[in-house]
Design an enzyme around this catalytic site. Structure first.
Site, PDB file in Angstrom:
ATOM      1  N   GLN A  29       6.243   4.396   2.937  1.00  0.00           N
ATOM      2  CA  GLN A  29       5.887   3.009   2.643  1.00  0.00           C
ATOM      3  C   GLN A  29       6.346   2.620   1.240  1.00  0.00           C
ATOM      4  O   GLN A  29       5.632   2.821   0.260  1.00  0.00           O
ATOM      5  CB  GLN A  29       4.378   2.789   2.800  1.00  0.00           C
ATOM      6  CG  GLN A  29       4.029   1.334   2.705  1.00  0.00           C
ATOM      7  CD  GLN A  29       2.604   1.042   3.104  1.00  0.00           C
ATOM      8  OE1 GLN A  29       1.892   1.882   3.635  1.00  0.00           O
ATOM      9  NE2 GLN A  29       2.176  -0.170   2.846  1.00  0.00           N
ATOM     10  N   PHE A  30       7.547   2.045   1.161  1.00  0.00           N
ATOM     11  CA  PHE A  30       8.120   1.679  -0.134  1.00  0.00           C
ATOM     12  C   PHE A  30       7.294   0.619  -0.853  1.00  0.00           C
ATOM     13  O   PHE A  30       7.342   0.504  -2.073  1.00  0.00           O
ATOM     14  CB  PHE A  30       9.577   1.227   0.021  1.00  0.00           C
ATOM     15  CG  PHE A  30       9.751  -0.130   0.641  1.00  0.00           C
ATOM     16  CD1 PHE A  30       9.841  -1.256  -0.171  1.00  0.00           C
ATOM     17  CD2 PHE A  30       9.826  -0.276   2.017  1.00  0.00           C
ATOM     18  CE1 PHE A  30      10.002  -2.510   0.390  1.00  0.00           C
ATOM     19  CE2 PHE A  30       9.985  -1.518   2.582  1.00  0.00           C
ATOM     20  CZ  PHE A  30      10.068  -2.651   1.771  1.00  0.00           C
ATOM     21  N   THR A  31       6.498  -0.156  -0.122  1.00  0.00           N
ATOM     22  CA  THR A  31       5.732  -1.240  -0.740  1.00  0.00           C
ATOM     23  C   THR A  31       4.635  -0.723  -1.678  1.00  0.00           C
ATOM     24  O   THR A  31       4.065  -1.506  -2.436  1.00  0.00           O
ATOM     25  CB  THR A  31       5.112  -2.178   0.314  1.00  0.00           C
ATOM     26  OG1 THR A  31       4.230  -1.429   1.150  1.00  0.00           O
ATOM     27  CG2 THR A  31       6.197  -2.839   1.155  1.00  0.00           C
TER      28      THR A  31
END
Length: 152
Positions: free
Chosen positions: A78-80
């Protein structure tokens, strides 16, 4: 490297109508990777996740690890988790690692957690539009950042 770790009764990941990974009792781990992350971060975080005592013992105290309860892990990239929100209302993800760097790191984390648990872990699909379903047990949610490892 950042992780949001949730103790769950169950969790699953679906991509385009197909389940890519599902667990019963265990940990849902949302993993954010940045370019500065290396082997030391992977090793430290994998050990922390595998040994994190967030499951109840016979006295109802959080004294057992995922290994102790033989639970599962669902690992989702999850890059966010590296969103920067200081300016404006649109998050910037400049600190998140690009796929060419992040995918091998994610795969190494999968291998480390599989080795520590002694069984395969469930995963999402890197870069896909994933639908995550979970029942947070407790709720118990813990955030870890490997850049803070000297403070834990």
């Amino acid at each position: 490297m950042r992780a949001v770790i949730q103790r769950v009764s169950e969790a699953s990941c679906t991509v385009e109508g197909h389940i890519t990974g599902a667990i019963g009792h265990g940990l849902l781990v949302l993993l954010g990777i940045e370019e500065a992350d290396g082997d030391e971060d992977i090793n430290w975080l994998a050990q922390k996740i595998a040994n994190l005592r967030v499951f109840s013992d016979e006295n109802g105290l959080m004294n057992r690890s995922i290994q102790d309860v033989q639970g599962g892990i669902l690992l989702i990239s999850q890059f966010t988790l590296f969103a920067q929100t200081k300016k404006g209302n649109r998050p910037s993800f400049i600190r998140a690692a690009k796929p060419a760097y992040a995918i091998p790191v994610y795969e190494t984390m999968i291998a480390h957690l599989t080795g520590l648990l002694g069984k395969p872990i469930a995963t999402g699909q890197f870069g896909a539009d994933m639908k995550i379903s979970l029942i947070n047990d407790g709720p118990v949610t813990i955030i870890m950042d490997t850049k803070d490892k000297d403070n834990h």
